[in-house]
Write a protein that holds these residues in place. Sequence first.
Motif, PDB file in Angstrom:
ATOM      1  N   ASP A 134       0.509   3.091  10.549  1.00  0.00           N
ATOM      2  CA  ASP A 134      -0.929   3.201  10.833  1.00  0.00           C
ATOM      3  C   ASP A 134      -1.282   2.502  12.137  1.00  0.00           C
ATOM      4  O   ASP A 134      -2.337   1.859  12.263  1.00  0.00           O
ATOM      5  CB  ASP A 134      -1.765   2.607   9.692  1.00  0.00           C
ATOM      6  CG  ASP A 134      -1.669   3.424   8.423  1.00  0.00           C
ATOM      7  OD1 ASP A 134      -1.126   4.541   8.474  1.00  0.00           O
ATOM      8  OD2 ASP A 134      -2.134   2.949   7.361  1.00  0.00           O
ATOM      9  N   SER A 161      -2.676  -7.700   5.992  1.00  0.00           N
ATOM     10  CA  SER A 161      -2.388  -7.073   4.693  1.00  0.00           C
ATOM     11  C   SER A 161      -3.281  -5.845   4.531  1.00  0.00           C
ATOM     12  O   SER A 161      -4.137  -5.793   3.643  1.00  0.00           O
ATOM     13  CB  SER A 161      -2.624  -8.074   3.555  1.00  0.00           C
ATOM     14  OG  SER A 161      -1.798  -9.193   3.671  1.00  0.00           O
ATOM     15  N   PRO A 162      -3.091  -4.856   5.404  1.00  0.00           N
ATOM     16  CA  PRO A 162      -3.988  -3.676   5.368  1.00  0.00           C
ATOM     17  C   PRO A 162      -3.650  -2.732   4.216  1.00  0.00           C
ATOM     18  O   PRO A 162      -2.523  -2.723   3.698  1.00  0.00           O
ATOM     19  CB  PRO A 162      -3.708  -3.007   6.713  1.00  0.00           C
ATOM     20  CG  PRO A 162      -2.265  -3.344   6.974  1.00  0.00           C
ATOM     21  CD  PRO A 162      -2.055  -4.722   6.429  1.00  0.00           C
ATOM     22  N   LYS A 163      -4.626  -1.942   3.842  1.00  0.00           N
ATOM     23  CA  LYS A 163      -4.372  -0.852   2.898  1.00  0.00           C
ATOM     24  C   LYS A 163      -3.906   0.329   3.741  1.00  0.00           C
ATOM     25  O   LYS A 163      -4.653   0.878   4.536  1.00  0.00           O
ATOM     26  CB  LYS A 163      -5.637  -0.506   2.118  1.00  0.00           C
ATOM     27  CG  LYS A 163      -5.417   0.573   1.059  1.00  0.00           C
ATOM     28  CD  LYS A 163      -6.645   0.769   0.216  1.00  0.00           C
ATOM     29  CE  LYS A 163      -6.447   1.900  -0.784  1.00  0.00           C
ATOM     30  NZ  LYS A 163      -5.282   1.672  -1.680  1.00  0.00           N
ATOM     31  N   LEU A 164      -2.651   0.682   3.564  1.00  0.00           N
ATOM     32  CA  LEU A 164      -2.029   1.663   4.448  1.00  0.00           C
ATOM     33  C   LEU A 164      -2.340   3.099   4.024  1.00  0.00           C
ATOM     34  O   LEU A 164      -2.478   3.402   2.846  1.00  0.00           O
ATOM     35  CB  LEU A 164      -0.512   1.450   4.463  1.00  0.00           C
ATOM     36  CG  LEU A 164      -0.026   0.066   4.925  1.00  0.00           C
ATOM     37  CD1 LEU A 164       1.481  -0.027   4.820  1.00  0.00           C
ATOM     38  CD2 LEU A 164      -0.488  -0.225   6.363  1.00  0.00           C
ATOM     39  N   GLU A 165      -2.430   3.967   5.035  1.00  0.00           N
ATOM     40  CA  GLU A 165      -2.591   5.402   4.793  1.00  0.00           C
ATOM     41  C   GLU A 165      -1.259   6.129   4.873  1.00  0.00           C
ATOM     42  O   GLU A 165      -1.086   7.189   4.276  1.00  0.00           O
ATOM     43  CB  GLU A 165      -3.577   5.993   5.809  1.00  0.00           C
ATOM     44  CG  GLU A 165      -4.992   5.445   5.665  1.00  0.00           C
ATOM     45  CD  GLU A 165      -5.951   6.090   6.662  1.00  0.00           C
ATOM     46  OE1 GLU A 165      -5.511   7.017   7.382  1.00  0.00           O
ATOM     47  OE2 GLU A 165      -7.116   5.670   6.722  1.00  0.00           O
ATOM     48  N   ALA A 178       2.955  -7.051   1.670  1.00  0.00           N
ATOM     49  CA  ALA A 178       1.984  -5.963   1.763  1.00  0.00           C
ATOM     50  C   ALA A 178       2.644  -4.666   2.203  1.00  0.00           C
ATOM     51  O   ALA A 178       2.307  -3.580   1.706  1.00  0.00           O
ATOM     52  CB  ALA A 178       0.865  -6.348   2.733  1.00  0.00           C
ATOM     53  N   PRO A 222       2.616   4.513  -4.318  1.00  0.00           N
ATOM     54  CA  PRO A 222       2.492   3.998  -2.953  1.00  0.00           C
ATOM     55  C   PRO A 222       2.027   5.090  -1.986  1.00  0.00           C
ATOM     56  O   PRO A 222       2.233   6.279  -2.237  1.00  0.00           O
ATOM     57  CB  PRO A 222       3.917   3.574  -2.629  1.00  0.00           C
ATOM     58  CG  PRO A 222       4.747   4.583  -3.378  1.00  0.00           C
ATOM     59  CD  PRO A 222       3.996   4.907  -4.632  1.00  0.00           C
ATOM     60  N   PRO A 223       1.450   4.699  -0.857  1.00  0.00           N
ATOM     61  CA  PRO A 223       1.059   5.695   0.149  1.00  0.00           C
ATOM     62  C   PRO A 223       2.256   6.260   0.909  1.00  0.00           C
ATOM     63  O   PRO A 223       2.161   7.298   1.541  1.00  0.00           O
ATOM     64  CB  PRO A 223       0.148   4.896   1.094  1.00  0.00           C
ATOM     65  CG  PRO A 223       0.550   3.481   0.916  1.00  0.00           C
ATOM     66  CD  PRO A 223       0.980   3.342  -0.508  1.00  0.00           C
ATOM     67  N   GLN A 267       3.637  -1.209  -0.539  1.00  0.00           N
ATOM     68  CA  GLN A 267       3.020   0.105  -0.380  1.00  0.00           C
ATOM     69  C   GLN A 267       4.049   1.175   0.020  1.00  0.00           C
ATOM     70  O   GLN A 267       3.697   2.218   0.543  1.00  0.00           O
ATOM     71  CB  GLN A 267       1.898   0.021   0.655  1.00  0.00           C
ATOM     72  CG  GLN A 267       0.766  -0.912   0.217  1.00  0.00           C
ATOM     73  CD  GLN A 267      -0.362  -0.981   1.225  1.00  0.00           C
ATOM     74  OE1 GLN A 267      -1.190  -0.068   1.330  1.00  0.00           O
ATOM     75  NE2 GLN A 267      -0.408  -2.057   1.991  1.00  0.00           N
ATOM     76  N   ARG A 303       0.259  11.481  -0.029  1.00  0.00           N
ATOM     77  CA  ARG A 303       1.021  10.365   0.545  1.00  0.00           C
ATOM     78  C   ARG A 303       2.072  10.880   1.529  1.00  0.00           C
ATOM     79  O   ARG A 303       2.462  12.049   1.490  1.00  0.00           O
ATOM     80  CB  ARG A 303       1.682   9.547  -0.567  1.00  0.00           C
ATOM     81  CG  ARG A 303       2.837  10.236  -1.257  1.00  0.00           C
ATOM     82  CD  ARG A 303       3.156   9.578  -2.591  1.00  0.00           C
ATOM     83  NE  ARG A 303       2.107   9.844  -3.560  1.00  0.00           N
ATOM     84  CZ  ARG A 303       1.386   8.929  -4.167  1.00  0.00           C
ATOM     85  NH1 ARG A 303       1.597   7.659  -3.915  1.00  0.00           N
ATOM     86  NH2 ARG A 303       0.438   9.246  -5.016  1.00  0.00           N
TER      87      ARG A 303
END
Length: 559
Positions: A403, A335-339, A414, A498-499, A418, A529
């Motif tokens: 990513d 569940s990464p925080k996406l770029e 997740a 969202p990213p 995003q 984004r």
Amino acid sequence: MDTNKKSTIKKFFSYYKPYKGLFAATLLLAGISTAAGLLFPLLTRYITGEVLEGGMENALSEIWKIGGLMLVLLAIQQGSCYFVDYRGHVMGAKIERDMRRELFDHYQKLPVSFYDSERVGRLMSRLTSDLWSLGELYHHGPEDVILYFIRFVGAFVILLTIDVQLSLWTAALLPIGGVLAVMIGKRMNKAVSCSQQQLSEVNAQAEDTLAGIRVVKTFTGERLEREKFCCQNEQFLKSRGAIYKNEANLTAVLDALTRLMTILIVVLGGVGITGGQMSLPDLLAFLLYASYLTEPVQALLHTIGQYQEGVACFKRFAQILEIAPEPQDAPDALSPKLEGGITFRNVSFRYPDFQSDVLRDISVDIKPGEYVALVGPSGVGKTTFCSLIPRFYETTAGEILVDGIPTEKIRMEALRGQIGMVQQDVYLFAGSVRENIRYGRPDASDEEVAEAAKRANAHDFIMALPNGYDTDVGERGVKLSGGQKQRISIARAFLKNPPILILDEATSALDNESEQQIKEALETLAKSRTTLVIAHRRSTIESAQRTLALQDGRLIEQT
């Protein structure tokens, strides 16, 4: 019994598990009620025979005692019936609720490809009328089996104590009715299944027409829609006619059986009375208990129909549940925080019913924060390209990474959480403007909702509505114009923040002035984004940092 049938039966009875205490109490009290009812003819026989004909000295006192006992039995019977009828129906309704919730949850887990080929009206029929029929079966099915079994066996045992020979002659008629009932029941099974299918077609046709009522009226298609609906409605009528024909056949057979049994008892019982082998009270009691033998067979008329309908409904219910849901997250899913970096590696995709690939061997790298336009003729695969990123569909070949992480290794919630999407065909839910914008982030404050609307150039027209942000938008946003709906949809995406942002013809319904304002807002938003824009207007894509051109499912140019 084959494995599938055993599995279906096990699945059917599993819905009783949360209510096993109530289920057991319902069956017990149904049995008590039936047993109490069996005693009334015996007590009547006792009064007319032993007390009155026997010249009992304390006859009046005995009659009062028996009358009191009858009142007690009546109270027990009625109290049990009340519990069974009330609490049993509640149990059936709770099971129906549980099944409806399970089916609705499963609907939401099914892949987008499932809805590409299914009609909403048909799915709604499974969720409503089918489950109502099942709720009735869950209450009445086992209860009726217990009730009529005890009544039949108890009545037959009592008849044997009155006159064995007459009981056997009477019982000899029952297999005839049973065999005929089974034969008719098989035909009724097919008729009920066909009728349920036709009902779902009627619902689907009505839903299709009503959902597109504006198109119908625009093209004066009322006559055509009426013809299509009447055709389905007539087919449903024919299917119901087949059911009623079989019910009439069964009723005729069972009524004739009852009359024959009554004639047999009256004639043979009369012969017995004249010969001194039977008394008049015995004959009256025999006639009363004989109706307890035919009543269970008569009840088959209702029970068979209810059972067949319930079985057909449960099969359709189970078939939906057997459809594989979207791929489940792997235990080690991230569940990464996406770029927002997106990579396609030799991706191909084909829809299940298609003979050829929609996308062929696509490879491309999109950097985080990059503004990319997708161009190409209609039907070339631009929307499909974007739909693969949130895994609305699974690739036929190759892989997609965000990513640097393969999308199947990212938790679905997740990943989609995003990604923001604004599509050409805007869908607004029934409710207020505020609720529709807040759908992008349910915990957002009113101030954040208003700020998102301002960035989407929607705030001014919203404030001009009768109730501002609390204005009801109507079914599918019918009270708003196309441009207004689109700006609310864009505001919903802005609020989500969202990213990755996907805009599928997002400005197609806007006039030039609004499009320019939205274009400026999108350019500001795109700085932080990754943005993918599908558009035909040159003004929409001229600010893109890169353009991807698709043709015949292939990426032919990157500029």
